[in-house]
Design an enzyme around this catalytic site. Structure first.
Site, PDB file in Angstrom:
ATOM      1  N   HIS A 273      10.435  -4.880 -12.925  1.00 34.27           N
ATOM      2  CA  HIS A 273      10.579  -4.189 -11.642  1.00 34.27           C
ATOM      3  C   HIS A 273      11.164  -5.108 -10.584  1.00 34.27           C
ATOM      4  CE1 HIS A 273       8.566  -0.388 -12.512  1.00 34.27           C
ATOM      5  NE2 HIS A 273       7.670  -1.068 -13.206  1.00 34.27           N
TER       6      HIS A 273
ATOM      7  N   HIS B 127       2.535   0.463 -12.804  1.00 36.11           N
ATOM      8  CA  HIS B 127       1.531  -0.598 -12.978  1.00 36.11           C
ATOM      9  C   HIS B 127       0.916  -0.953 -11.617  1.00 36.11           C
ATOM     10  CE1 HIS B 127       2.938  -1.253 -17.076  1.00 36.11           C
ATOM     11  NE2 HIS B 127       2.013  -2.177 -17.246  1.00 36.11           N
TER      12      HIS B 127
END
Length: 397
Positions: free
Chosen positions: A213, A166
């Site tokens: 993350h 991302h």
């Protein structure tokens, strides 16, 4: 340095960021607004494919701000939202790194702004995403642990964490758009720089907020993307020229991505990374073939008319045309995707003797790669060739 890297790789900074933004596990002290007993009833660790948690009862909705997030294998985790501004901001920002954004934003640029800008963005996006996806399955770094982190997404938790694709995609798309439009249009560079920075930062922070993350994953993804942009920028014009004029472009655009997909790193368990990579490379391949065909048989890309000094003044008539192009184009793109999914999956099911609803069969290499690649290469080709032809027939050019 090793201590700093260890801290950035740990789950604690992610958990602290979530708490600062008003996201708490149900029942955590100081969270308030929910029933702590319900949160305390959920025990265990929710972390990727190792997750083993009790599923949330069916039909149970949020109560007193309490919501439920799910991970793989029925992993359920209840959480409390105390700040809905951050919740919706980061949920929206996370969607900017998903298929729904790519399948709308990149074609919009091609149909309404500039073909050359769109070409560069799609090529950079394809390269950056392939490197990021492969890096995940080579490094095999786990995602943040839960607890202490609250995980808001289900599908991507089955993947490894480093680097954050991302973050890579957001950095690549925003800054490649900035660089490409700076060369084509005259506008305040500072404004474009701020917009690119805000866009990429929101997407990066959303990966921390959603618990997908670590800080190091996000920083690593953004840095890798930035390095790739710097390395590829000097060759942009050369690559673009070859893709538009080389007679070998259509063949190489199909063969090279297919070879990369079939030779994707193998894992001990199924991960959606191979399918996602095939989707991205397939879309890029179809779009590249479309670029080449348009340059050969429609409007050549290298003409003096393509360079503009500034963005045109937006009028009501122009706005109507832009919206009409977009909605007509998206309808065709989504229709193409739906039809090709059904046709290709039906043909593969007949060839390999499995029912269409068999999820395990659809995950096999010989099924997943052609299914995803043919479907999304058709989508890319449709967006760059069929949709502009339809726009011309409808008088929207």
């Amino acid at each position: 340095m090793s201590r700093l890297l260890g801290t950035l790789r740990s789950s604690q900074p992610v958990a602290r960021f979530q708490r600062c933004c008003g996201l708490f596990p149900a029942g955590e002290e100081g969270s308030g607004g929910g029933d702590p007993a319900e949160g305390a009833g959920e025990s265990g660790v929710c972390n990727g494919t190792a997750a083993q948690r009790r599923p949330v009862a069916a039909g149970r909705g949020p109560r007193n701000g309490m919501r439920s997030g799910r991970g793989p294998q029925g992993c359920a985790q209840k959480y409390i939202v105390k700040n809905y501004f951050y919740y919706y901001l980061f949920k929206f920002s996370a969607a900017l790194g998903e298929e729904i954004f790519y399948i709308t934003f990149l074609p919009f640029i091609y149909w309404n702004i500039d073909h050359s800008v769109s070409r560069r963005m799609i090529i950079i996006w394809s390269i950056v995403m392939y490197i990021g996806q492969v890096s995940k399955d080579i490094l095999k770094w786990p995602r943040p642990l839960s607890p202490p982190v609250v995980k808001l997404e289900m599908r991507t938790d089955a993947e490894y964490g480093m680097p954050s694709t991302h973050a890579m995609a957001a950095t690549a798309i925003s800054f490649s758009f900035l660089i490409a439009t700076t060369n084509q249009y005259k506008y305040p560079f500072e404004l474009g720089l701020v917009a690119a920075f805000v866009f990429s930062t929101l997407v990066c922070l959303s990966r921390l907020y959603t618990g997908m993350h670590t800080v190091l994953d996000v920083i690593g993804g953004a840095l890798i993307s930035a390095v790739l942009l710097v390395l590829l920028y000097p060759a942009w014009d050369t690559i673009d020229h070859l893709l538009l004029t080389s007679p070998f472009c259509p063949l190489l655009s199909i063969v090279v991505p297919l070879v990369l997909c079939y030779n994707y790193p193998k894992l001990d368990y199924y991960s959606p990374t191979r399918g996602d990579t095939t989707t991205i490379l397939g879309a890029g391949a179809g779009a590249t073939v479309g670029f080449w065909l348009n340059n050969q048989y429609a409007t050549p890309a290298y003409t003096s008319e393509n360079f503009q000094l500034g963005f045109p003044l937006i009028t009501s008539k122009m706005l109507v045309v832009v919206l009409a192009r977009f909605f007509v184009g998206i309808f065709i793109v989504l229709l193409t995707r739906r039809l090709m999914k059904s046709v290709v999956l039906g043909m593969l099911g007949y060839r390999y003797k499995f029912p269409i609803g068999d999820l395990e069969a659809r995950r096999r290499l010989e099924v997943e790669v052609p299914y995803k690649f043919i479907t999304y290469s058709s989508v890319g080709f449709s967006a760059t060739v069929l949709v502009p032809l339809l726009h011309g027939l409808l008088g929207l050019m």
